[in-house]
Design a protein around this motif. Structure first.
Motif, PDB file in Angstrom:
ATOM      1  N   ALA A  49      41.071   5.707 -13.389  1.00 25.22           N
ATOM      2  CA  ALA A  49      40.744   6.688 -14.434  1.00 25.22           C
ATOM      3  C   ALA A  49      41.916   7.619 -14.698  1.00 25.22           C
ATOM      4  O   ALA A  49      42.676   7.952 -13.785  1.00 25.22           O
ATOM      5  CB  ALA A  49      39.529   7.518 -14.016  1.00 25.22           C
ATOM      6  N   ASP A  50      42.031   8.052 -15.958  1.00 25.89           N
ATOM      7  CA  ASP A  50      43.010   9.078 -16.315  1.00 25.89           C
ATOM      8  C   ASP A  50      42.601  10.405 -15.655  1.00 25.89           C
ATOM      9  O   ASP A  50      41.435  10.596 -15.274  1.00 25.89           O
ATOM     10  CB  ASP A  50      43.024   9.288 -17.837  1.00 25.89           C
ATOM     11  N   ASP A  82      39.490   3.828 -20.122  1.00 25.60           N
ATOM     12  CA  ASP A  82      39.492   5.118 -20.806  1.00 25.60           C
ATOM     13  C   ASP A  82      39.943   4.861 -22.231  1.00 25.60           C
ATOM     14  O   ASP A  82      40.526   3.806 -22.527  1.00 25.60           O
ATOM     15  CB  ASP A  82      40.493   6.081 -20.143  1.00 25.60           C
ATOM     16  N   SER A  86      42.364   9.929 -24.464  1.00 25.05           N
ATOM     17  CA  SER A  86      42.438  10.353 -23.060  1.00 25.05           C
ATOM     18  C   SER A  86      43.790   9.949 -22.463  1.00 25.05           C
ATOM     19  O   SER A  86      44.466  10.751 -21.803  1.00 25.05           O
ATOM     20  CB  SER A  86      41.288   9.702 -22.273  1.00 25.05           C
ATOM     21  N   GLU A 114      43.990   0.869 -23.707  1.00 22.39           N
ATOM     22  CA  GLU A 114      42.644   1.481 -23.701  1.00 22.39           C
ATOM     23  C   GLU A 114      41.635   0.341 -23.592  1.00 22.39           C
ATOM     24  O   GLU A 114      41.764  -0.685 -24.258  1.00 22.39           O
ATOM     25  CB  GLU A 114      42.419   2.315 -24.963  1.00 22.39           C
ATOM     26  N   LYS A 135      34.703   1.826 -13.073  1.00 19.96           N
ATOM     27  CA  LYS A 135      36.143   2.067 -12.946  1.00 19.96           C
ATOM     28  C   LYS A 135      36.817   0.801 -12.446  1.00 19.96           C
ATOM     29  O   LYS A 135      36.294   0.131 -11.543  1.00 19.96           O
ATOM     30  CB  LYS A 135      36.418   3.180 -11.922  1.00 19.96           C
TER      31      LYS A 135
END
Ligand code: BEZ
Length: 242
Positions: A49-50, A82, A86, A114, A135
């Motif tokens: 994840a960012d 994401d 983001s 993305e 995730k």
């Protein structure tokens, strides 16, 4: 996860497979993977994840090392589940605000995919439901200039990757290809390499007797030879294709 969904997670490319093809939107525009990378090595990697700390430390390290990979004709492509905005906001934060272990003001120039739909993550087995259903794990696919997957490494969410190891993997793959050798445990450029097992008893005996120039045998099936570090480094820099 609901019953039946499991099948959506089971696409697991393997070493030696052609890298599954996809088109995607990235922070550097649209990409056509692996087609547009033909002729280059490419490391496709996922992060969970960012705006998370382990991932931030990894992106800073990758951005700092991008030139070292480029010198080996290797491009980098990241992915997480994401959205584009983001990704853009996170990479801007990294550049403008984060200082870590002497790294700062780092611009991530390689594309970050993305993948809100999770399509690419599923195609590459980056979603591993025992670890997380939402995730991607920290997957690494090293793909050669012909689009063949040559190495796959997975790390769990909690563990940042060792980027020296990723560089070593690329160096070892290119050395094995260029010199038709194998590389022993913990090999680094300049260390002895393993020569293919002799095809006949006669050659094996000559090797064991020390008659083959520069070859040292530990037993008939385990013979090594030296390749000068500079020669390895110069060769793997030059070799674009397998
Ligand atoms: C991290 O990058 O810090 C992280 C992301 C997801 C789960 C755990 C850690």
């Amino acid at each position: 996860m609901e019953t039946g969904d499991e099948t959506k997670f089971v696409s697991m490319p393997r070493i030696g497979d052609k890298a599954p093809a996809f088109k995607a939107v990235t922070t550097q525009g649209e990409i056509d993977f692996p087609g547009q990378y033909a002729g280059s090595w490419v490391i496709l990697f996922s992060h969970p994840a960012d705006f998370t700390p382990v991932c931030t430390s990894e992106f800073m390290t990758f951005a700092q090392m991008e030139n070292q990979f480029a010198e080996l004709n290797c491009k980098l492509v990241g992915l997480s589940i994401d959205g584009l905005y983001s990704h853009i906001a996170w990479l801007r934060t990294i550049k403008e605000k984060i200082e870590y272990k002497g790294m700062k003001n780092l611009e991530v120039k390689f594309p970050l995919i993305e993948d809100v739909s999770m399509e690419v993550a599923k195609l590459y087995g980056m979603l591993q439901p025992g670890e997380s259903t939402t995730k991607a794990v920290r997957a690494v696919f090293v793909i050669d200039p012909k689009g063949i997957i040559r190495t796959i490494i997975y790390y769990p969410l909690s563990m940042g990757r060792n980027f020296d190891e990723l560089l070593r993997v690329l160096q070892a793959l290119k050395t094995a290809d260029a010199f038709s050798v194998a590389t022993p445990a913990d090999w680094r450029p300049g260390d002895d390499v393993i020569v293919p097992t002799a095809g006949s008893c006669g050659v094996a005996k000559e090797r064991m007797d020390g008659k083959e120039k520069d070859v040292t045998c530990h037993d008939w099936f385990f013979c090594t030879k030296k390749i000068d570090k500079e020669k390895v480094l110069n060769t793997i820099k030059k070799t674009a294709a397998k």
